[in-house]
Enzyme design. Structure first.
Site, PDB file in Angstrom:
ATOM      1  N   HIS A 110     -33.988  33.670  36.549  1.00 26.43           N
ATOM      2  CA  HIS A 110     -33.530  32.533  37.354  1.00 26.43           C
ATOM      3  C   HIS A 110     -32.009  32.362  37.327  1.00 26.43           C
ATOM      4  O   HIS A 110     -31.471  31.571  38.093  1.00 26.43           O
ATOM      5  CB  HIS A 110     -34.191  31.237  36.866  1.00 26.43           C
ATOM      6  CG  HIS A 110     -33.611  30.722  35.596  1.00 26.43           C
ATOM      7  ND1 HIS A 110     -33.836  31.330  34.377  1.00 26.43           N
ATOM      8  CD2 HIS A 110     -32.792  29.675  35.360  1.00 26.43           C
ATOM      9  CE1 HIS A 110     -33.177  30.675  33.445  1.00 26.43           C
ATOM     10  NE2 HIS A 110     -32.546  29.657  34.012  1.00 26.43           N
ATOM     11  N   HIS A 152     -27.093  29.968  38.837  1.00 27.30           N
ATOM     12  CA  HIS A 152     -28.338  29.399  38.299  1.00 27.30           C
ATOM     13  C   HIS A 152     -29.210  28.960  39.473  1.00 27.30           C
ATOM     14  O   HIS A 152     -28.998  27.898  40.048  1.00 27.30           O
ATOM     15  CB  HIS A 152     -28.003  28.211  37.398  1.00 27.30           C
ATOM     16  CG  HIS A 152     -29.158  27.697  36.626  1.00 27.30           C
ATOM     17  ND1 HIS A 152     -30.177  26.948  37.199  1.00 27.30           N
ATOM     18  CD2 HIS A 152     -29.474  27.831  35.317  1.00 27.30           C
ATOM     19  CE1 HIS A 152     -31.050  26.630  36.262  1.00 27.30           C
ATOM     20  NE2 HIS A 152     -30.659  27.152  35.116  1.00 27.30           N
TER      21      HIS A 152
END
Length: 177
Positions: A82, A97
């Site tokens: 992620h 992110h």
């Protein structure tokens, strides 16, 4: 400290000989995603909104593709895929992110196309993600782009883009110290 650095790089001698001072170096940061760009203050998570991890910007993605924002090296690929840490050839470090609370997805919905230590060029595909899956299973798709070494290595960070942005287009300029 700066005098030591000047001596290390031979700048002190050059300046004494009459050459012009060395100009600061600007590094253009390309948008790693297509979507809407936002200031970090609009990210619904205090860690990002209050810049606890560093300054930067965020993008609400309209597609599930993340590309390299500059030429550099992948320094970290989180095992949950992620988030990615990348360092430019000039030394600018960025964390991308994807989404909020996406670590809990344990990599589901994400495909990493790079590995740690890999050299990349601006525009290279880093990650793909299932945007619908993230919308359904995480807090948000908004993607913070954080300058993680801002205080140490950067003189200034200026976000130059507003509104809609295409991946690969200019988003910000970081000035090295």
């Amino acid at each position: 400290m700066f005098n030591k650095l000047k001596k290390m790089f031979g700048l002190e001698e050059e300046q004494q000989q009459g050459s012009a001072p060395v100009a600061t170096k600007d590094v253009v940061i390309k948008a790693p995603l297509t979507g809407e760009i936002h200031p970090l203050s609009e990210v619904p998570d205090p860690v990002f909104a209050e810049k606890m991890m560093g300054d930067g910007f965020a993008i609400t993605p309209s597609e599930g593709v993340v590309v390299a924002p500059f030429d550099g090296e992948i320094v970290q690929v989180f095992h949950t895929k992620h988030a990615i840490g990348i360092r430019s050839n000039e030394g600018v470090e960025i964390l991308i992110h994807v989404g909020l609370e996406t670590v809990k997805l344990n990599g589901e919905g994400f495909d990493a196309h790079i590995t740690e230590g890999q050299k990349v060029n601006a525009g290279d595909h880093l990650l793909t993600f299932n945007i619908d899956y993230i919308k359904e299973n995480a807090k948000s798709t908004i993607t913070p782009v954080i300058f993680t070494n801002g205080g140490d290595a950067l003189e200034n960070i200026k976000v130059t883009a507003t509104g809609s942005i295409q991946r690969g287009s200019d988003a910000a300029v970081a000035t090295l110290k």
